[in-house]
Enzyme design. Structure first.
Site, PDB file in Angstrom:
ATOM      1  N   ALA A 174     -14.230  -4.870 -55.667  1.00 24.43           N
ATOM      2  CA  ALA A 174     -14.432  -4.898 -54.216  1.00 24.43           C
ATOM      3  C   ALA A 174     -13.110  -5.188 -53.509  1.00 24.43           C
ATOM      4  O   ALA A 174     -12.281  -5.964 -53.997  1.00 24.43           O
ATOM      5  CB  ALA A 174     -15.470  -5.956 -53.857  1.00 24.43           C
ATOM      6  N   PHE A 175     -12.933  -4.514 -52.366  1.00 26.66           N
ATOM      7  CA  PHE A 175     -11.750  -4.718 -51.522  1.00 26.66           C
ATOM      8  C   PHE A 175     -10.453  -4.407 -52.271  1.00 26.66           C
ATOM      9  O   PHE A 175      -9.418  -5.013 -52.017  1.00 26.66           O
ATOM     10  CB  PHE A 175     -11.724  -6.149 -50.950  1.00 26.66           C
ATOM     11  CG  PHE A 175     -12.992  -6.524 -50.242  1.00 26.66           C
ATOM     12  CD1 PHE A 175     -13.340  -5.936 -49.035  1.00 26.66           C
ATOM     13  CD2 PHE A 175     -13.865  -7.433 -50.815  1.00 26.66           C
ATOM     14  CE1 PHE A 175     -14.526  -6.260 -48.389  1.00 26.66           C
ATOM     15  CE2 PHE A 175     -15.057  -7.768 -50.178  1.00 26.66           C
ATOM     16  CZ  PHE A 175     -15.384  -7.171 -48.959  1.00 26.66           C
ATOM     17  N   ARG A 176     -10.559  -3.456 -53.228  1.00 25.24           N
ATOM     18  CA  ARG A 176      -9.416  -2.991 -54.018  1.00 25.24           C
ATOM     19  C   ARG A 176      -8.816  -4.084 -54.889  1.00 25.24           C
ATOM     20  O   ARG A 176      -7.666  -3.994 -55.326  1.00 25.24           O
ATOM     21  CB  ARG A 176      -8.346  -2.347 -53.120  1.00 25.24           C
ATOM     22  CG  ARG A 176      -8.898  -1.187 -52.275  1.00 25.24           C
ATOM     23  CD  ARG A 176      -7.818  -0.338 -51.689  1.00 25.24           C
ATOM     24  NE  ARG A 176      -7.055   0.381 -52.708  1.00 25.24           N
ATOM     25  CZ  ARG A 176      -7.481   1.492 -53.328  1.00 25.24           C
ATOM     26  NH1 ARG A 176      -8.666   2.005 -53.053  1.00 25.24           N
ATOM     27  NH2 ARG A 176      -6.711   2.077 -54.214  1.00 25.24           N
ATOM     28  N   LEU A 177      -9.600  -5.113 -55.169  1.00 25.01           N
ATOM     29  CA  LEU A 177      -9.172  -6.152 -56.107  1.00 25.01           C
ATOM     30  C   LEU A 177      -9.667  -5.767 -57.502  1.00 25.01           C
ATOM     31  O   LEU A 177     -10.577  -6.374 -58.060  1.00 25.01           O
ATOM     32  CB  LEU A 177      -9.704  -7.518 -55.667  1.00 25.01           C
ATOM     33  CG  LEU A 177      -9.199  -7.994 -54.305  1.00 25.01           C
ATOM     34  CD1 LEU A 177      -9.833  -9.320 -53.924  1.00 25.01           C
ATOM     35  CD2 LEU A 177      -7.675  -8.116 -54.324  1.00 25.01           C
TER      36      LEU A 177
END
Length: 200
Positions: A174-177
């Site tokens: 999520a959120f490019r993490l």
């Protein structure tokens, strides 16, 4: 964090991911990009199909006289990439390449559909083709030649085995993490590998 704890053997983890991809990917879960380097240092990449993971390597087959075949024979190092969009995962591999032995290549060639075997004879892969009709003529020629009995494997058609020195598992977050787990070949390690996690 990464759901899969580091394993002693990254090929076991790859095997699990591949089986999950086979259950969810609509087309060709064994498709992988193969990157090579030409004599001028220019990289080239194309999609091929993984045919086996055995003896510690990733195996695919091709015409050795093709552009990719010539690249690999001259500079036997490649990078591979599997991207399973439905699973939001990818696996990146870097390694050295060796030719599979003749018996292994013969066994795989014999398992192919006869039309695919004939195609291996008919196609001068990667070389200029004057017309579709010219290809169809070649297919017809070899279909007549090998119409009865078994089709022998062309000597210029065989397999390559990529022995990995690096395998990176990437999982969308999520959120490019994203989660990234890398295995490096390390012959001083008891397992033969060392692992590290990377920032996304």
């Amino acid at each position: 964090m990464f759901a899969d704890d580091p394993q002693d053997d990254p090929l076991a983890l790859f095997g699990r991911w591949l089986e999950e991809a086979k259950a969810q990917e609509v087309n060709d879960p064994n498709a992988m990009a193969v990157a090579t380097v030409g004599p001028d240092g220019m990289p080239a990449v194309r999609m091929v199909l993984l045919k086996d993971v055995s003896r510690g390597g990733f195996v695919f087959y091709t015409n050795y006289e093709s552009r990719k075949g010539a690249h690999i024979l001259a500079h036997p190092k490649v990078a591979l990439l599997f991207h399973w969009k439905s699973l939001r995962r990818q696996v990146r591999i870097e390694g050295e390449v060796a030719q599979v032995d003749a018996d292994e290549a013969d066994a795989y060639f014999a398992s192919r559909a006869k039309q695919s075997q004939i195609g291996a004879w008919a196609s001068q892969q990667s070389r200029p083709l004057e017309s579709r009709h010219a290809l169809e003529k070649q297919v017809a020629r070899y279909a007549a030649k090998y119409g009865l009995g078994t089709v022998p494997r062309p000597t210029h058609w065989s397999g390559f085995r990529v022995t990995p020195r690096l395998i990176e598992f990437w999982k969308d977050g999520a959120f490019r993490l994203h989660d990234r787990l890398v295995y490096h070949r390390d012959m001083e390690s008891p397992t033969g590998w060392r692992t590290e996690r990377l920032y996304p």
